[in-house]
Design an enzyme around this catalytic site. Structure first.
Site: not given
Ligand code: 26V
Length: 807
Positions: A356, A544-545, A550, A652, A656
């Site tokens: 992952h 998100k984290r 990111k 993910t 969504k």
């Protein structure tokens, strides 16, 4: 089973309330009522559960076991009702009793047994496995403390413990008679038996009792109930009260240490640090799960373990459960008398490994000393695996001889868990096309050359039952009105919406749905933060984290840029926007925490500056988790997926939000690429460097962020504002300023800034034409069926697990 009618359900609620509390439904609390409804649902589940287990016993199908250190299952009451086909009946019954279904459902604690994407994926997978009639179960840990609760104090993240079990958890069943005993530490001695075989005797080990708590996993509309088994660590013996004081306290301390094993989830998904407790947790999970799997196999099939791979496949969720490989070898050799080769043949046909992440810091490596100390026998086996693996390259693949050091399972006094996982499995998969390609051609290319058939891609997915049917009932209804209900069982049929992209009545309905969802979120924002947001503004969402890769920083840089522009020209013609953030930072991740503080600081400046006439607002919602995601996602217009290309394995949240009609603003990274392939270039906003370009910069070292800082006036201004304390916070953010420049901006925030701003301007322009925007939104929904985890699970079941459906 016939389902109850509304009136029957009303009666059931009344009876159960009377039975549990001796009162009427108007005399008890919402919390009491929550337990009442759970009891009713549990009675229904228990019947299907027993039936499912009986079928598996009789039919003896091959089963998959999903081993994961994390499961973010979310609240279960409403989803269980949904899957049992009782949601509407229950809602109507509660309303008939003048009760609010929503208020009762939110009484449930959301078990935070995971960090982020990896844990939520595991939960979506269990939902799809059960729904598609596959025999498959999860194994995890029943952490007493889940993911910390996040609070902002003065704009800083603070962490509070999440003791989610303080109230009874109605979905778990303690199975003390299926508890297993495990051993840690001590020493091993090798003895030769009379027949020449070897015996390994353990001395001075610490013993731990693993007690299972089973949670039902209810399939949608198919009467299948599979199991998520969560392990709790307990002392084997209780303290002897007649003992002397010294030994009493020693036992007390020992028992406390044992309970520690399942006490808390590690909240850091960014750093691989050699922590003893984390290894203990991992071994605890795999040893107890394997025991259950093998005991059941033997009891049910009465066959030799040679045939294990015909009945059992074990998917390991990242390397975290990879000690299962040497543990199965140990059991087969030391307890079942198999020789190395036979044991290895069985083991490598049982395990399949999912990778992952390729972020170097998150790749697990354990110090040899630590494993030797804690798991001496397992270490001997890992050492042998390494020895044989290196030998096999030397003799069978001379072309790879100079790569042995890079590929070894043990090197530099460390055990490389990813290498162990690849060597010990028959399948290695990445979680999106790009990610798998990077594994094959870069990160794990040596292994790919050695085992080309082992590598495969399984693009992630999400369960459309929770992420659309359950969390966005308004949209689900409009879809069903338009194309019927088949899409619920076959999400690919969402494609039928494509025939309606010009249907203005439908677009109006979509508009109405989004508007209502935004109103609901606006209300929540107001209630929890006091901030009033404009419901007609663009809801621009990044949830998100918090990680540097990111790039929440890039997002807030754009906000600062807009704010600077508005300060120069308050009449600037922009579409009003609400920037919404949700993110937890690992407690020890300093830079991530500074970014949180920065976003909160910018928010308070922007939101309180009357001169910009409320054209932009910034909202950072506290404590992002599964339940909060269910509130935010239906209201999103823009989905921010802006990671540095090549870094986000899949994502993910992107799927969504797409499924809920948001348009993606993203880089060519992870599954964004596949989303773009589905919707086409004109229904997504793509910007920034691609993975290849990023790679070239890394290779030739020619990126110079300083140049951009000097030459792009917008960037100069923002960076200087950080350095000089322009947001009224002295020099708080100089750290970010220096960090970016002194580390050479490894995530290309400055480099991608220009193209990000341009993409954001396009978003602004396109949103002005609402009809066009809505039809783009519809196209996104229509293509989201591909990203149902039902598709992903079918691919695992046929491509890796070789499972048959139980009909
Ligand atoms: C890593 C580590 C490192 C060692 C200490 C504990 C710990 C705990 C969790 C993790 C997880 C890192 C991997 C991860 O969460 N990957 C995410 O997986 C998602 C599902 O495949 C995927 O969508 C995301 O892109 C990916 O970042």
């Amino acid at each position: 089973m016939t389902k109850p009618t509304v009136n029957q359900f009303v009666q059931m609620i009344k009876d159960k309330t009377e039975e549990l509390y001796g009162m009427g439904t108007d005399e008890v609390t919402n919390n009491d009522l929550y337990y009442v409804v759970c009891e009713i649902v549990n009675e229904e589940i228990n019947q299907d559960w027993a039936k499912t287990e009986k079928t598996y016993k009789q039919e003896q199908p091959k089963q998959v076991y999903y081993l994961s250190m994390e499961f973010l299952i979310g609240r279960l009451l409403e989803s269980n009702l949904l899957n049992l086909g009782m949601r509407e009946v229950c809602n109507d019954a509660l309303k008939q009793l003048n009760l609010s279904p929503e208020d009762i459902y939110k009484e449930e604690n959301d078990p935070g047994l995971g960090n982020g994407g990896l844990g939520r994926l595991a939960a979506c997978f269990l939902d799809s496995i059960a729904t598609l009639n596959y025999p498959g179960h999860g194994f995890g840990i029943r952490y007493q403390y889940g993911m910390f609760e996040q609070r902002f104090i003065n704009g800083y993240q603070t962490e509070l413990p999440d003791y989610w079990l303080k109230e009874a958890y109605p979905w778990e069943r303690r199975k003390v008679d299926e508890a297993v005993e495990l051993q840690f530490g001590g020493s091993v001695h090798m003895l030769e038996r009379n027949n020449g075989s070897l015996e390994f005797r353990y001395e001075d080990t610490d013993k731990v009792l693993a007690v299972p708590y089973d949670v039902p996993i209810v399939g949608y509309n198919n009467e299948i109930v599979n199991t998520l088994r969560l392990w709790n660590a307990e002392p084997v013996t209780s303290i002897d009260p007649t003992t002397d004081e010294q030994s009493y306290f020693k036992q007390l301390k020992n028992n406390h240490e044992i309970e520690q094993i399942s006490s808390m989830l590690y909240p850091d998904d960014s750093n691989d640090e050699g922590k003893r407790l984390r290894i203990k947790q991992q071994y605890f999970l795999v040893a107890s799960s394997l025991r259950t799997i093998l005991t059941n196999y033997k009891k049910e099939t009465q066959q030799s373990l040679i045939h294990l791979p015909e009945k059992v496949v074990i998917q390991i969720n990242d390397t975290h459960p990879s000690l299962a490989i040497p543990e199965l070898m140990r059991i087969l050799m030391d307890e079942e008398d198999f020789g190395w080769d036979a044991a290895w043949e069985i083991t490598t046909n049982v395990f399949a490994y999912t990778n992952h992440t390729i972020l170097y810091e998150a790749l697990e490596k354990w110090p040899v000393k630590m494993i030797q100390n804690l798991l001496p026998r397992l270490y001997m086996i890992i050492d042998e695996i390494n020895e044989r693996f290196c030998q096999s390259i030397w003799f069978d693949h001379p072309e790879l001889r100079d790569k042995i050091a890079e590929m070894a399972v043990i090197a530099d006094d460390q055990i490389h868990m990813a290498h162990l996982s690849i060597v010990g499995s028959f399948s290695v998969n990445g979680v999106a096309k790009l990610h798998t390609d990077i594994l094959k051609n870069q990160e794990m290319s040596n292994f790919y050359n050695l085992f080309p058939d082992r590598f495969n891609n399984k693009t992630n997915g999400i369960t459309h039952r929770r992420w659309l049917l359950l969390s966005n009932p308004r949209l689900a209804e409009v879809i069903s009105e338009t194309i019927g209900e088949h899409w619920i069982e076959r999400p690919r049929e969402l494609n039928n919406l494509l025939r309606h992209t010009k249907d203005s009545a439908l677009l109006d309905k979509l508009k109405e749905v989004k508007k209502k969802n935004k109103q609901d979120l606006a209300e929540y924002i107001h209630k929890t933060t006091g901030i009033l947001v404009d419901e007609n503004s663009i809801f621009d969402v990044q949830i998100k984290r918090l990680h540097e890769y990111k790039r929440q920083l890039l997002n807030i840089f754009h906000v600062i840029y807009l704010y600077n522009q508005l300060k120069d020209n308050p009449n600037l013609d922009i579409t009003p926007r609400t920037f919404i953030f949700g993110a937890k930072a690992a407690p020890s991740y300093y830079v991530a925490k500074e970014v949180i503080k920065l976003i909160n600081t910018v928010a308070s400046v922007v939101n309180n500056d009357a001169t910009i006439q409320g054209k932009i607002k910034v909202v950072f919602l506290e404590n992002y988790n599964t339940s909060l995601a269910e509130k935010i996602i239906p209201a999103a217009d823009v989905s921010e997926q802006i990671s540095t290309a090549g870094k986000e394995a899949s994502g993910t949240g992107n799927m969504k939000m797409m499924m809920n009609g948001a348009l993606t603003l993203g880089t060519l990274d992870g599954a964004n690429i596949e989303i773009k392939d589905q919707v086409g270039d004109s229904n997504i906003f793509i910007f920034g460097l691609n993975a290849e370009e990023i790679n070239e910069y890394y290779q030739n070292g020619s990126y110079n962020p300083n140049e951009i800082y000097q030459n792009d006036e917008r960037v100069t201004q923002i960076m200087d504002q950080l350095r000089d304390g322009a947001f009224g916070h002295d020099v708080e953010f100089t750290d970010i300023y220096y960090h970016l420049l002194s580390t050479n901006d490894p995530y290309f925030v400055l480099k991608d800034f220009d193209s990000y701003v341009e993409a954001q301007q396009l978003v602004d322009l396109h949103y002005r034409d609402q009809d066009k925007w809505l039809s783009k939104s519809l196209i996104n929904i229509a293509h989201s069926g591909k990203f149902s985890s039902d598709r992903t699970i079918r691919e695992y079941a046929t491509g890796i697990w070789n499972l048959q459906k139980q009909l």
